[in-house]
Design a protein around this motif. Structure first.
Motif, PDB file in Angstrom:
ATOM      1  N   LYS A  87      53.611  18.948  29.409  1.00  0.00           N
ATOM      2  CA  LYS A  87      54.547  19.200  30.509  1.00  0.00           C
ATOM      3  C   LYS A  87      54.126  20.437  31.302  1.00  0.00           C
ATOM      4  N   LEU A  88      53.710  21.464  30.588  1.00  0.00           N
ATOM      5  CA  LEU A  88      53.276  22.701  31.236  1.00  0.00           C
ATOM      6  C   LEU A  88      52.066  22.454  32.123  1.00  0.00           C
ATOM      7  N   ARG A  89      51.086  21.737  31.599  1.00  0.00           N
ATOM      8  CA  ARG A  89      49.860  21.503  32.362  1.00  0.00           C
ATOM      9  C   ARG A  89      50.111  20.616  33.572  1.00  0.00           C
ATOM     10  N   LYS A  90      50.973  19.630  33.408  1.00  0.00           N
ATOM     11  CA  LYS A  90      51.307  18.771  34.542  1.00  0.00           C
ATOM     12  C   LYS A  90      52.049  19.552  35.631  1.00  0.00           C
ATOM     13  N   ALA A  91      52.995  20.398  35.213  1.00  0.00           N
ATOM     14  CA  ALA A  91      53.765  21.201  36.175  1.00  0.00           C
ATOM     15  C   ALA A  91      52.884  22.215  36.883  1.00  0.00           C
ATOM     16  N   SER A  92      51.802  22.635  36.232  1.00  0.00           N
ATOM     17  CA  SER A  92      50.941  23.679  36.787  1.00  0.00           C
ATOM     18  C   SER A  92      49.810  23.132  37.643  1.00  0.00           C
ATOM     19  N   GLU A  93      49.693  21.807  37.725  1.00  0.00           N
ATOM     20  CA  GLU A  93      48.628  21.212  38.529  1.00  0.00           C
ATOM     21  C   GLU A  93      48.732  21.668  39.980  1.00  0.00           C
ATOM     22  N   GLY A  94      47.609  22.088  40.530  1.00  0.00           N
ATOM     23  CA  GLY A  94      47.599  22.512  41.926  1.00  0.00           C
ATOM     24  C   GLY A  94      47.846  23.990  42.118  1.00  0.00           C
ATOM     25  N   LEU A  95      48.321  24.682  41.077  1.00  0.00           N
ATOM     26  CA  LEU A  95      48.533  26.125  41.200  1.00  0.00           C
ATOM     27  C   LEU A  95      47.203  26.858  41.039  1.00  0.00           C
ATOM     28  N   ASN A  96      47.021  27.891  41.820  1.00  0.00           N
ATOM     29  CA  ASN A  96      45.810  28.702  41.718  1.00  0.00           C
ATOM     30  C   ASN A  96      45.993  29.710  40.595  1.00  0.00           C
ATOM     31  N   SER A  97      45.312  29.466  39.480  1.00  0.00           N
ATOM     32  CA  SER A  97      45.501  30.323  38.311  1.00  0.00           C
ATOM     33  C   SER A  97      44.677  31.611  38.378  1.00  0.00           C
ATOM     34  N   THR A  98      43.793  31.704  39.371  1.00  0.00           N
ATOM     35  CA  THR A  98      43.001  32.928  39.541  1.00  0.00           C
ATOM     36  C   THR A  98      43.536  33.697  40.740  1.00  0.00           C
ATOM     37  N   LEU A  99      44.214  34.782  40.475  1.00  0.00           N
ATOM     38  CA  LEU A  99      44.791  35.591  41.546  1.00  0.00           C
ATOM     39  C   LEU A  99      43.735  36.519  42.146  1.00  0.00           C
ATOM     40  N   LYS A 100      43.977  36.953  43.353  1.00  0.00           N
ATOM     41  CA  LYS A 100      43.051  37.871  44.007  1.00  0.00           C
ATOM     42  C   LYS A 100      43.265  39.289  43.479  1.00  0.00           C
ATOM     43  N   ASP A 101      42.179  40.054  43.483  1.00  0.00           N
ATOM     44  CA  ASP A 101      42.261  41.453  43.075  1.00  0.00           C
ATOM     45  C   ASP A 101      42.751  42.301  44.235  1.00  0.00           C
ATOM     46  N   ARG A 102      43.798  43.065  43.976  1.00  0.00           N
ATOM     47  CA  ARG A 102      44.290  44.044  44.951  1.00  0.00           C
ATOM     48  C   ARG A 102      44.414  45.388  44.223  1.00  0.00           C
ATOM     49  N   ILE A 103      43.317  45.746  43.539  1.00  0.00           N
ATOM     50  CA  ILE A 103      43.306  47.014  42.813  1.00  0.00           C
ATOM     51  C   ILE A 103      43.007  48.123  43.802  1.00  0.00           C
ATOM     52  N   MET A 104      43.967  48.992  44.000  1.00  0.00           N
ATOM     53  CA  MET A 104      43.867  50.017  45.030  1.00  0.00           C
ATOM     54  C   MET A 104      44.137  51.393  44.437  1.00  0.00           C
ATOM     55  N   SER A 105      44.078  52.404  45.283  1.00  0.00           N
ATOM     56  CA  SER A 105      44.418  53.754  44.868  1.00  0.00           C
ATOM     57  C   SER A 105      45.057  54.459  46.056  1.00  0.00           C
ATOM     58  N   HIS A 106      45.427  55.721  45.858  1.00  0.00           N
ATOM     59  CA  HIS A 106      46.038  56.480  46.946  1.00  0.00           C
ATOM     60  C   HIS A 106      45.711  57.959  46.762  1.00  0.00           C
ATOM     61  N   PRO A 107      45.362  58.641  47.840  1.00  0.00           N
ATOM     62  CA  PRO A 107      44.980  60.062  47.720  1.00  0.00           C
ATOM     63  C   PRO A 107      46.076  60.954  47.164  1.00  0.00           C
ATOM     64  N   ALA A 108      47.336  60.526  47.247  1.00  0.00           N
ATOM     65  CA  ALA A 108      48.431  61.349  46.725  1.00  0.00           C
ATOM     66  C   ALA A 108      48.287  61.602  45.229  1.00  0.00           C
ATOM     67  N   LEU A 109      47.603  60.693  44.515  1.00  0.00           N
ATOM     68  CA  LEU A 109      47.448  60.834  43.069  1.00  0.00           C
ATOM     69  C   LEU A 109      46.063  61.314  42.649  1.00  0.00           C
ATOM     70  N   GLN A 110      45.210  61.626  43.624  1.00  0.00           N
ATOM     71  CA  GLN A 110      43.833  61.954  43.293  1.00  0.00           C
ATOM     72  C   GLN A 110      43.731  63.155  42.365  1.00  0.00           C
ATOM     73  N   SER A 111      44.472  64.203  42.685  1.00  0.00           N
ATOM     74  CA  SER A 111      44.429  65.416  41.867  1.00  0.00           C
ATOM     75  C   SER A 111      44.925  65.140  40.447  1.00  0.00           C
ATOM     76  N   ALA A 112      46.032  64.389  40.344  1.00  0.00           N
ATOM     77  CA  ALA A 112      46.593  64.078  39.026  1.00  0.00           C
ATOM     78  C   ALA A 112      45.632  63.207  38.213  1.00  0.00           C
ATOM     79  N   LEU A 113      44.962  62.279  38.874  1.00  0.00           N
ATOM     80  CA  LEU A 113      44.019  61.405  38.175  1.00  0.00           C
ATOM     81  C   LEU A 113      42.821  62.183  37.635  1.00  0.00           C
ATOM     82  N   ASN A 114      42.458  63.261  38.309  1.00  0.00           N
ATOM     83  CA  ASN A 114      41.299  64.053  37.907  1.00  0.00           C
ATOM     84  C   ASN A 114      41.644  65.176  36.932  1.00  0.00           C
ATOM     85  N   ASP A 115      42.901  65.260  36.533  1.00  0.00           N
ATOM     86  CA  ASP A 115      43.327  66.321  35.627  1.00  0.00           C
ATOM     87  C   ASP A 115      42.697  66.110  34.247  1.00  0.00           C
ATOM     88  N   PRO A 116      41.878  67.051  33.776  1.00  0.00           N
ATOM     89  CA  PRO A 116      41.216  66.880  32.472  1.00  0.00           C
ATOM     90  C   PRO A 116      42.185  66.887  31.288  1.00  0.00           C
TER      91      PRO A 116
END
Length: 443
Positions: A87-116
Motif C-alpha cells: 500500500k505504501l509503495r503504491k501510494a508513493s508512486e510518482g513522488l520524487n523521493s530525492t529532494l533538492k539540496d538547499r544547504i545554506m549558511s548566513h554571515p550572522a552565524l559566521q563568528s559563532a561557527l568559527n568559535d574554537p
C-alpha cells in the motif's frame, strides 16, 4: 481533548495545590503541582490567557476511524506487513523521493561557527540554524515590519539568530511558543529598541494567534519558523497559521498595517528602500502569513486526528489505520544509524556539552529505539530496505502537508537543508503565498 476547570464538562474541583486543568480524556484534573497563587501548572498556564481557545488547531475528531487498540508492528504477521508495504509503495508512486539540496549558511552565524570552544553538538546546531536562516533570507522573508512566530521555540536560539541577522530592521516582533518551562532561554537577553520578544507558554493545539494583541492590533505579516518541530506539532502549527490565523482576516476583510505602509509610501521612500536593498522585502501583495520555514522532525510522533493531510490520504484509499502504521514505520529511516559502542560512551560528554546549546533530545534519530525497531520485525527485510521504507513513510506524510498548503493558497516545497551527518532529520518545509516568488513545489 482537554478542558479548563471552567468547562461544562468538568466536574468537582482539583485537589488543593494541584493544577485546575481538566483532562477530559482521563476524566480527571491534571495532577501537577502549581506555584503559590497560580491556578495552572506550567504546561497548562496558557489556559488562563486570552489567546487560549481549547483545541482550536486540533482538527476534527472522527472517533469511528481510529480503532481503540492497534497491535505494534512487531506483532504483525509477515503477510500483514507485506500488505502495508505494498500500500505504501503504491501510494508513493510518482513522488520524487530525492529532494533538492538547499544547504545554506548566513554571515550572522559566521563568528559563532568559527568559535574554537564549540563542541560537536553545538557546531551541528549552529550549522542547522545557519542554513535555516539562509533559506529564510533566500525566500525574502528576512525583513522589517513583520512578526516571526517560532513554534517549539525551546531556548529561542533560532529567533535569536534571526534577530541578529535583521540588525536594526524596524518594527520586528518575535513570538516564541513553547508549552514547557525552558532553562537557559536567550530571548530575555535582547534589548534592541526595534525588536520585541514575547514568550508564550502554551500548547500550539490551543493557540489563537489573532487573539495576541500585537497581531490583533498591529496586524504584522507573520513568518512561521521552527527548528525540529516534533511530529504532531508541525500539523498543529500549520493549522494555526493558515486556518486559524489567516482565515480570520478573510472573514473580517481587513487591510493590515504592512499593506497600508506599502500603499502609503512616497516615491522618495520607495527609492530610499530600493537603494538600501530593502524594497525587495516589502511584499507586493500582503498576506497575513508571509511565509513558513520549518525543519521537520519525528514523524513517528504524528497523530491522525491532528494531521493536516487526511484528505490526501483518503484520496489514495488510505485511512487512520494505515497512517498509524506508516508513522510508526517512519522511524525505520534511521534504524541503520544506531550508535556504536564508542559513540554511546560519549553520550554523557555530549549531554554536558548540550547544557550550553539549544539541543533537542529528539533531534537525532540515532538516539531513538522504539518497539517497532528493525530487530523486532517479521520477515527478512534488510536494514537498507527498512531505511528506504521509512523514508517513503516520511515522504508520504509530508506530501499530505504539501497538498494541504497548496489547497490553502500556498506554494510549498520540501528540501534538504543540512547534511545527514549533521542531523538525520534534515528536511525543511517552506511555503510562500501563491502571489509571492515561490519555491519549487514537490512532485
Amino acid at each position: 481533548m482537554a478542558t479548563s476547570a471552567t468547562s461544562p464538562h468538568a466536574t468537582g474541583f482539583p485537589a488543593e495545590g494541584r493544577c485546575g486543568y481538566y483532562v477530559e480524556k482521563k476524566k480527571r484534573f491534571c495532577r501537577m503541582l502549581v506555584a503559590a497563587g497560580k491556578r495552572f501548572c506550567g504546561e497548562h498556564a496558557g489556559a488562563a490567557e486570552d489567546f487560549y481557545i481549547q483545541d482550536i488547531n486540533a482538527g476534527l475528531k472522527d472517533e469511528t476511524e481510529i480503532p481503540e487498540q492497534l497491535v505494534p508492528i512487531s506483532s504483525l504477521s509477515e503477510e500483514q506487513l507485506e500488505k502495508l508495504i505494498k500500500k505504501l509503495r503504491k501510494a508513493s508512486e510518482g513522488l520524487n523521493s530525492t529532494l533538492k539540496d538547499r544547504i545554506m549558511s548566513h554571515p550572522a552565524l559566521q563568528s559563532a561557527l568559527n568559535d574554537p570552544k564549540n563542541g560537536d553538538s553545538a557546531t551541528k546546531h549552529l550549522k542547522q540554524q545557519a542554513s535555516i536562516l539562509g533559506n529564510i533570507e533566500k525566500l525574502k522573508l528576512l525583513g522589517p515590519r513583520r512578526c516571526f512566530v517560532e513554534f517549539g521555540a525551546g531556548k529561542g536560539k533560532l529567533s535569536h539568530w534571526v534577530d541578529i541577522a535583521l540588525k536594526d530592521a524596524e518594527k520586528v516582533h518575535f513570538i516564541l511558543v513553547e508549552k514547557v518551562t525552558t532553562r537557559f532561554k536567550v530571548d530575555g537577553k535582547h534589548r534592541k529598541k526595534n525588536s520585541v520578544f514575547e514568550r508564550l507558554q502554551i500548547d500550539i493545539q490551543h493557540l489563537c494567534l489573532n487573539k495576541i494583541p500585537v497581531l490583533r492590533e498591529g496586524k504584522l505579516p507573520v513568518v512561521g519558523i521552527g527548528k525540529h518541530l516534533c511530529g504532531v506539532a508541525t500539523d498543529l502549527a500549520l493549522r494555526c497559521l493558515v486556518e486559524t490565523y489567516a482565515a480570520s482576516f478573510e472573514e473580517r476583510n481587513e487591510e493590515p498595517l504592512a499593506k497600508r505602509i506599502k500603499n502609503d509610501k512616497t516615491e522618495k521612500e520607495i527609492y530610499t528602500l530600493a537603494k538600501e536593498g530593502n524594497e525587495k522585502n516589502v511584499p507586493e501583495k500582503w498576506n497575513p502569513v508571509a511565509g513558513i520555514v520549518i525543519a521537520l522532525c519525528c514523524h513517528h510522533r504524528c497523530d491522525w486526528r491532528h494531521y493536516v493531510g487526511k484528505e490526501y490520504f483518503r484520496a489514495l484509499g488510505l485511512g487512520a489505520v494505515e497512517f498509524h502504521y506508516f508513522q510508526r514505520m517512519s522511524s525505520w529511516a534511521t534504524c541503520g544509524m544506531r550508535k556504536t559502542s564508542l559513540e554511546a560512551s560519549n553520550i554523557t560528554t555530549k549531554r554536558q556539552d548540550n547544557q550550553n546549546d539549544d539541543s533537542e533530545e529528539h533531534d537525532d534519530g540515532g538516539y531513538r529505539i522504539t518497539d517497532d525497531g528493525a530487530d523486532n520485525l517479521p520477515g527478512l527485510l534488510s536494514i537498507e530496505e527498512k531505511k528506504k521504507i521509512g523514508h517513503l513513510c516520511k515522504l508520504l506524510i509530508d506530501q499530505g502537508r504539501i497538498q494541504y498548503l497548496q489547497q490553502k493558497g500556498f506554494s510549498p516545497a520540501l528540501q534538504y537543508y543540512t547534511d545527514p551527518l549533521v542531523s538525520l532529520e534534515n528536511v525543511l518545509l517552506t511555503a510562500l503565498p501563491n502571489h509571492s516568488s515561490s519555491p519549487e513545489t514537490t512532485a
